[in-house]
Each structure stands twice: as C-alpha cells, then as structure tokens.
Design a protein around this motif. Structure first.
Motif, PDB file in Angstrom:
ATOM      1  N   PRO A 149      41.527  40.240  36.752  1.00  0.00           N
ATOM      2  CA  PRO A 149      41.919  41.825  37.416  1.00  0.00           C
ATOM      3  C   PRO A 149      43.371  41.975  36.894  1.00  0.00           C
ATOM      4  O   PRO A 149      43.527  43.151  36.290  1.00  0.00           O
ATOM      5  N   LEU A 184      42.584  48.042  33.185  1.00  0.00           N
ATOM      6  CA  LEU A 184      42.032  48.559  34.562  1.00  0.00           C
ATOM      7  C   LEU A 184      43.690  48.938  35.722  1.00  0.00           C
ATOM      8  O   LEU A 184      44.682  48.428  35.588  1.00  0.00           O
ATOM      9  N   SER A 185      42.917  50.024  36.615  1.00  0.00           N
ATOM     10  CA  SER A 185      44.193  50.921  36.925  1.00  0.00           C
ATOM     11  C   SER A 185      44.438  49.701  38.548  1.00  0.00           C
ATOM     12  O   SER A 185      43.048  49.044  38.670  1.00  0.00           O
ATOM     13  N   GLU A 244      43.853  50.895  41.043  1.00  0.00           N
ATOM     14  CA  GLU A 244      43.175  51.289  42.407  1.00  0.00           C
ATOM     15  C   GLU A 244      41.951  50.180  42.292  1.00  0.00           C
ATOM     16  O   GLU A 244      41.115  49.642  43.054  1.00  0.00           O
ATOM     17  N   GLN A 245      41.555  49.636  40.830  1.00  0.00           N
ATOM     18  CA  GLN A 245      40.270  49.433  40.791  1.00  0.00           C
ATOM     19  C   GLN A 245      40.935  47.880  41.153  1.00  0.00           C
ATOM     20  O   GLN A 245      39.322  46.301  40.788  1.00  0.00           O
ATOM     21  N   ARG A 246      41.385  47.849  40.825  1.00  0.00           N
ATOM     22  CA  ARG A 246      41.930  45.827  40.970  1.00  0.00           C
ATOM     23  C   ARG A 246      41.885  45.114  42.637  1.00  0.00           C
ATOM     24  O   ARG A 246      42.059  44.822  42.443  1.00  0.00           O
ATOM     25  N   ARG A 247      42.281  45.941  42.951  1.00  0.00           N
ATOM     26  CA  ARG A 247      42.523  46.997  44.503  1.00  0.00           C
ATOM     27  C   ARG A 247      40.978  46.784  45.172  1.00  0.00           C
ATOM     28  O   ARG A 247      40.382  45.351  45.669  1.00  0.00           O
ATOM     29  N   LEU A 248      40.168  47.226  44.858  1.00  0.00           N
ATOM     30  CA  LEU A 248      38.780  47.265  44.772  1.00  0.00           C
ATOM     31  C   LEU A 248      38.060  45.814  44.433  1.00  0.00           C
ATOM     32  O   LEU A 248      37.273  45.735  45.286  1.00  0.00           O
ATOM     33  N   MET A 249      38.600  45.167  42.738  1.00  0.00           N
ATOM     34  CA  MET A 249      37.337  44.220  42.872  1.00  0.00           C
ATOM     35  C   MET A 249      38.250  42.730  44.257  1.00  0.00           C
ATOM     36  O   MET A 249      37.238  42.320  44.223  1.00  0.00           O
ATOM     37  N   GLU A 256      43.613  42.618  33.108  1.00  0.00           N
ATOM     38  CA  GLU A 256      43.280  42.818  31.866  1.00  0.00           C
ATOM     39  C   GLU A 256      43.715  44.754  31.853  1.00  0.00           C
ATOM     40  O   GLU A 256      43.787  44.928  32.922  1.00  0.00           O
TER      41      GLU A 256
END
Length: 91
Positions: free
Chosen positions: A15, A21-22, A24-29, A18
């Motif tokens: 992550p 990825l935003s 927010e998406q990294r944090r969610l992952m 990549e």
C-alpha cells in the motif's frame, strides 16, 4: 496478469508504494490488516486458554481423586474403634 498463473485479484500489493491509492485507502487497508491480526491473536489466545483450563481442571480432579483414594485407604479410625471396644470389654 502478465505472468502465467498470476491473477489480478490475487496479486499482493504494497500500500505504501501503490501509486493509485489515496491516503484514506491506505489507512483503511492498514486498519483492516490490524483487525485481521487481532482476530488471529484472539483465536490463538483462546486456544491457549482452553488448553490451560483443561490442564488445571485435570490437575484439580487428579488431586481430588487421589485424596478420596488415600482417605478410603486409611484404617486408623477402625483401629481406634477396636482399641476402644477392647478397653470397654476389659472394664
């Protein structure tokens, strides 16, 4: 998909590296991965706790059973009663 045997849905990604990825998406992952690790840890601890409880229960019942066995083998009260009967018969 470029290499044989590698599907797009099964490809592992990093992550942090990549590009699409935003934050927010990294944090969610990262949050989902943390939750999965916690779930695995809880399962492992639960199984250890069950094994520990079974071990403690086995030791407890073993001591309990041994105590009953050893008390049933004791004959000192019978000997005291026989001596008391003999003393009463002599008196």
């Amino acid at each position: 998909p470029g290499e044989p045997g590698e599907a797009a849905f099964a490809r592992r990604i990093d992550p942090a590296r990549e590009p699409g990825l935003s934050p927010e998406q990294r944090r969610l992952m990262a949050q989902v991965e943390y939750a999965q690790r916690q779930r695995v840890l809880q399962r492992r601890l639960r199984s250890r706790n069950v094994l520990l409880a079974l071990g403690i229960g086995a030791v407890t019942f073993g001591i309990y059973g041994y105590t009953f066995y050893s008390v049933s083998q004791e004959r000192f009260l019978d000997e005291l009663e026989q001596e008391a009967e003999a003393a009463r018969a002599r008196a």
